[in-house]
Design a protein around this motif. Structure first.
Motif, PDB file in Angstrom:
ATOM      1  N   PHE A 130      25.946 -59.576   5.126  1.00 14.94           N
ATOM      2  CA  PHE A 130      26.990 -59.036   6.007  1.00 14.94           C
ATOM      3  C   PHE A 130      27.691 -57.863   5.335  1.00 14.94           C
ATOM      4  N   GLU A 131      28.001 -58.038   4.051  1.00 14.90           N
ATOM      5  CA  GLU A 131      28.781 -57.008   3.362  1.00 14.90           C
ATOM      6  C   GLU A 131      28.026 -55.691   3.261  1.00 14.90           C
ATOM      7  N   ARG A 132      26.709 -55.764   3.047  1.00 15.20           N
ATOM      8  CA  ARG A 132      25.937 -54.525   3.003  1.00 15.20           C
ATOM      9  C   ARG A 132      25.713 -53.965   4.398  1.00 15.20           C
ATOM     10  N   LEU A 133      25.463 -54.833   5.358  1.00 16.02           N
ATOM     11  CA  LEU A 133      25.194 -54.353   6.714  1.00 16.02           C
ATOM     12  C   LEU A 133      26.398 -53.655   7.316  1.00 16.02           C
ATOM     13  N   PHE A 134      27.596 -54.235   7.094  1.00 17.40           N
ATOM     14  CA  PHE A 134      28.792 -53.723   7.775  1.00 17.40           C
ATOM     15  C   PHE A 134      29.751 -53.032   6.818  1.00 17.40           C
ATOM     16  N   GLU A 135      29.371 -52.924   5.555  1.00 17.86           N
ATOM     17  CA  GLU A 135      30.212 -52.273   4.546  1.00 17.86           C
ATOM     18  C   GLU A 135      31.644 -52.763   4.636  1.00 17.86           C
ATOM     19  N   ALA A 136      31.766 -54.083   4.602  1.00 21.21           N
ATOM     20  CA  ALA A 136      33.086 -54.709   4.711  1.00 21.21           C
ATOM     21  C   ALA A 136      33.023 -56.077   4.047  1.00 21.21           C
ATOM     22  N   THR A 137      34.121 -56.519   3.467  1.00 19.23           N
ATOM     23  CA  THR A 137      34.176 -57.877   2.940  1.00 19.23           C
ATOM     24  C   THR A 137      34.186 -58.853   4.115  1.00 19.23           C
ATOM     25  N   VAL A 138      33.815 -60.085   3.839  1.00 22.26           N
ATOM     26  CA  VAL A 138      33.724 -61.089   4.901  1.00 22.26           C
ATOM     27  C   VAL A 138      35.064 -61.788   5.094  1.00 22.26           C
ATOM     28  N   THR A 144      34.742 -60.925  13.337  1.00 23.50           N
ATOM     29  CA  THR A 144      35.087 -60.858  14.757  1.00 23.50           C
ATOM     30  C   THR A 144      34.920 -59.443  15.303  1.00 23.50           C
ATOM     31  N   ARG A 145      35.403 -58.479  14.546  1.00 20.38           N
ATOM     32  CA  ARG A 145      35.317 -57.093  15.039  1.00 20.38           C
ATOM     33  C   ARG A 145      33.868 -56.598  15.073  1.00 20.38           C
ATOM     34  N   ALA A 146      33.066 -56.990  14.081  1.00 16.83           N
ATOM     35  CA  ALA A 146      31.650 -56.588  14.097  1.00 16.83           C
ATOM     36  C   ALA A 146      30.944 -57.194  15.313  1.00 16.83           C
ATOM     37  N   ALA A 147      31.244 -58.464  15.607  1.00 18.26           N
ATOM     38  CA  ALA A 147      30.625 -59.117  16.770  1.00 18.26           C
ATOM     39  C   ALA A 147      31.050 -58.436  18.064  1.00 18.26           C
ATOM     40  N   ALA A 148      32.337 -58.101  18.154  1.00 17.95           N
ATOM     41  CA  ALA A 148      32.843 -57.449  19.363  1.00 17.95           C
ATOM     42  C   ALA A 148      32.195 -56.074  19.541  1.00 17.95           C
TER      43      ALA A 148
END
Lengths: 263, 263, 263
Positions: A130-138, A144-148
């Motif tokens: 997740f962290e590499r895909l979305f460049e964000a900590t979990v 929620t925002r990635a899913a939205a």
């Protein structure tokens, strides 16, 4: 699409899967194929695994759900994914994406991102992926925002699972620490997530029922002090034995209130 | 070629396999490879699995039997089968065919039919595979006539196995219901069928000894209430421990009288 | 490079592996992939397995050791080995070679010989493989001289393991006879040998610590009378549970005196 998610609802979905015995076609890695097939069979679903161009359309055409896992990927699997997604889209069957250690390879991250544009129902991944895909900590907010944003369900699994479809976010706390010491457990979990999509249109419900089933089966299997070998075997036994009542009674699920999701 | 098939004869074949430890080359699917190798080793045979053109002729050349299984088939496996059959024919070693879920794919049915023309000693399949291959429901008559027409042994396995070489037809009633809930059990059974052909020229005797061995091992493994995970592990243990005496004592075999086969 | 090899030293290396949790990239056969991954995870290392050209450099680039196993070899694996060895050489990480039944195929023997020229840290093989590779029977003299000539560590495993780096030769007598009745045990052993090279520069120490760990875990797993199925499961449990103290206490290691090596 946004039915309530209660222990009773998840328990009922397990019963429905057992009754319907859906076929799940799996394009998955050679390390996890056998355990994935065994986990689906133990639970009550019916797996198939071919990636040959000459056959894959027939197998996906007979399936009710599809898994795409990027482990031990290769050119033949890439072609298989294209053929499978075409059939899945035409037949409107749901598919689940597992990026399988994509954090280790920019190329695999690129594949995963391209596939996220192909309308999977659900992405099941570990924290580093997740962290590499979305460049964000979990955390509940980022998931929620990635899913939205993507319009799908995302499940980031670990000691605590975070599962969100963008509108609803839940936390799941079942499981066993030794799951990190066996191969294929995460890959099998995503296959089971796919299987529940065959019998439930609400992707968040399907994903929660799937992850709870495997996590509670692992929890029970681990209670006798098994090591990683015994846990793998026991997990198959307990997936087979798991009753809707046990699932409902053991479930540790928490709904996240929208106001608790920080920007 | 048509010796009598008694419990003592099958028990003696198990002892012979243990004594001779035949090499069995397996062209089989990636899902079943590991369990198939373990089942052959547990029983006392020696497996090999390469499909690489540069090596397969040497491996088949050193083997005493050959398995061709159509699961997770691909171009490389297709080439491997051609190379392997050429060596098997030249060396006059027997080979067993497993059509592995061919019912799901017209292409795989076509492959299976083409291979039936290449003189396998034996076809081991499930009911849906037989029904699609021969466009007939499964009963002692259809299996016997298909075996007679093709000039090979056919074993259709399930709760009750029907095995025929066209002239003689037998029923086998050992086994365990959980075998349908584990992957690779059928594939491993066909590998064991191939292994017994290495030490017995009468294909019906070899097939009956093989199917009885794995079915009785599963039966014993399932007696302690194992789930599908425990059954898989226990089946390997019991294949290793199975004695000719236990095989003979537990065997549930019925010869079908010719007058009971309806046209 | 030539530290003393005592039970305490090997025990300390097990602790170091547990603390450092090295990544091991494995180019290995499809039969052994799953068990190899599980054995590495149970012990405390982290496996990866891709052979795809687009990804392998990233995975080897993130690893601390490399395994090359010649089972179920194919063109893709051959290309993967070239790419992996280039990265391993550039990053100066050690790699282990397993010739996996090369005795059955002149072509595979040729591959193994070519790879011995590519500076593996260690060759782990069975007796028939050594005998074909070096055209010599296995004894402390032939193994020691082969290791000295090639400038690497050679471990020939069996009921008694002979391990030599050419200057020092040791015998290891732990293990369990049923290891010959399960697939992938030797392949997993070589993967564990690679893993210990990630945390120990003295190749003989790393190899001895690795082979002792898996042999003692098998020994403990076999003490309850398990068959081959139970042994495989128990071996994973005991690799996970094995303490440095148990390793040191159970170790059966003998140093060969130079004067005992006959020419």
């Amino acid at each position: 699409m946004t039915s309530s998610i209660s222990p009773d609802v998840l328990a009922a979905r397990l019963q429905r899967l057992r009754d319907q015995r859906p076929r799940v076609h799996c394009i998955t890695n050679t390390v996890a194929q056998t355990y994935t097939a065994n986990a689906l069979l133990a639970l009550g679903a019916i797996p198939s695994m071919t990636i040959w161009p000459e056959e894959i359309e027939d197998f996906v055409g007979a399936a009710e759900a599809l898994l795409v896992n990027l482990g031990t990927f290769d050119s033949m699997r890439r072609n298989a994914v294209e053929a499978a997604l075409a059939v899945a889209q035409e037949r409107r069957i749901s598919w689940a994406l597992d990026p399988a250690h994509a954090e280790a390879s920019p190329h695999r991250i690129g594949l995963a991102r391209a596939l996220l544009d192909r309308e999977p129902a659900v992405l099941r991944c570990n924290r580093p992926e997740f962290e590499r895909l979305f460049e964000a900590t979990v955390d509940v907010g980022t998931v929620t925002r990635a899913a939205a944003k993507l319009g799908l369900t995302i499940a980031v699994t670990g000691a605590r699972d975070i599962v969100s479809d963008g509108a609803r976010t839940i936390l799941l706390d079942n499981g066993h620490e030794l799951l990190t010491r066996v191969t294929a457990a995460g890959c099998a979990a995503t296959a089971i997530v796919a299987a529940f999509h065959a019998i439930e249109a609400d992707s968040l419900v399907a994903t929660a029922a799937a992850l709870s089933s495997i996590a509670i089966a692992a929890e029970i299997a681990g209670e006798n002090g098994a090591g990683p070998g015994g846990l793998q075997v026991g997990l198959l036994d307990e997936l087979y034995r798991l009753t809707p009542e046990t699932l409902g009674a053991r479930l540790r699920m928490t709904a996240v209130r929208p106001e608790d999701i920080t920007d």
